[in-house]
Design an enzyme around this catalytic site. Structure first.
Site, PDB file in Angstrom:
ATOM      1  CE1 TYR A  22     -14.810   6.158   8.033  1.00  0.00           C
ATOM      2  CE2 TYR A  22     -16.226   5.070   6.444  1.00  0.00           C
ATOM      3  CZ  TYR A  22     -16.060   5.733   7.644  1.00  0.00           C
ATOM      4  OH  TYR A  22     -17.141   5.963   8.452  1.00  0.00           O
ATOM      5  CG  HIS A  99     -12.069   9.102  14.721  1.00  0.00           C
ATOM      6  ND1 HIS A  99     -12.766   7.934  14.926  1.00  0.00           N
ATOM      7  CD2 HIS A  99     -12.035   9.743  15.912  1.00  0.00           C
ATOM      8  CE1 HIS A  99     -13.139   7.884  16.194  1.00  0.00           C
ATOM      9  NE2 HIS A  99     -12.706   8.963  16.812  1.00  0.00           N
TER      10      HIS A  99
END
EC number: 4.2.1.10
Length: 148
Positions: A22, A99
């Site tokens: 991430y 995302h």
């Protein structure tokens, strides 16, 4: 023009949670960067994050008539939340799903989205740039729609 950026569960831990997937930027820094971009474009941007499905649903309901579009990173709720899908559809507010990671290159359970088929678009896999790309996409969509 007013936009809403919604972030779902665990995104408050960005920068700490699995940075190899991430990235190392915090959600706050992403929001600051996107807010600066919105200001440059003359667009209002409200940012909201919750780990609670019901709170996200309530926030979508409260946004009806107040925002022109939603940018949503629903996190794990992308794959599981019929309630979130129903809230987005009943609000009748255009949205872009986004995302940080490429969910289609990950575990099988992450490869299904309950939101994508009704989204204006989906941006996935570009790290923090996914937020900027989603912002640009929805901005172009809204501006082109207003010209029609």
């Amino acid at each position: 023009m007013n936009l809403l950026l919604l972030n779902g569960p665990n995104l408050n831990l960005l920068g700490k949670r699995e940075p190899s997937i991430y990235g190392s930027q915090s959600l706050e820094s992403i929001e600051i960067s996107l807010s600066q971009r919105a200001k440059e474009e003359g667009v209002g941007l409200e940012c909201f994050q919750s780990n609670s499905e019901g709170t996200l649903v309530d926030y979508i309901h409260q946004s009806i008539g107040k925002v022109d579009a939603i940018l949503i990173n629903a996190g794990a709720y992308t794959h599981t939340s019929i309630a979130l899908r129903d809230a987005l559809l009943s609000a009748e507010i255009p949205y872009v799903e986004l995302h940080l990671s490429n969910t289609y290159a990950r575990e099988t359970f992450r490869q299904k989205s309950l939101l994508a088929d009704r989204a204006i678009g989906v941006v996935s896999g570009f790290g923090v740039m996914s937020y900027q790309l989603a912002f640009q996409g929805i901005l172009d969509y809204l501006r082109n729609r207003s010209k029609e």
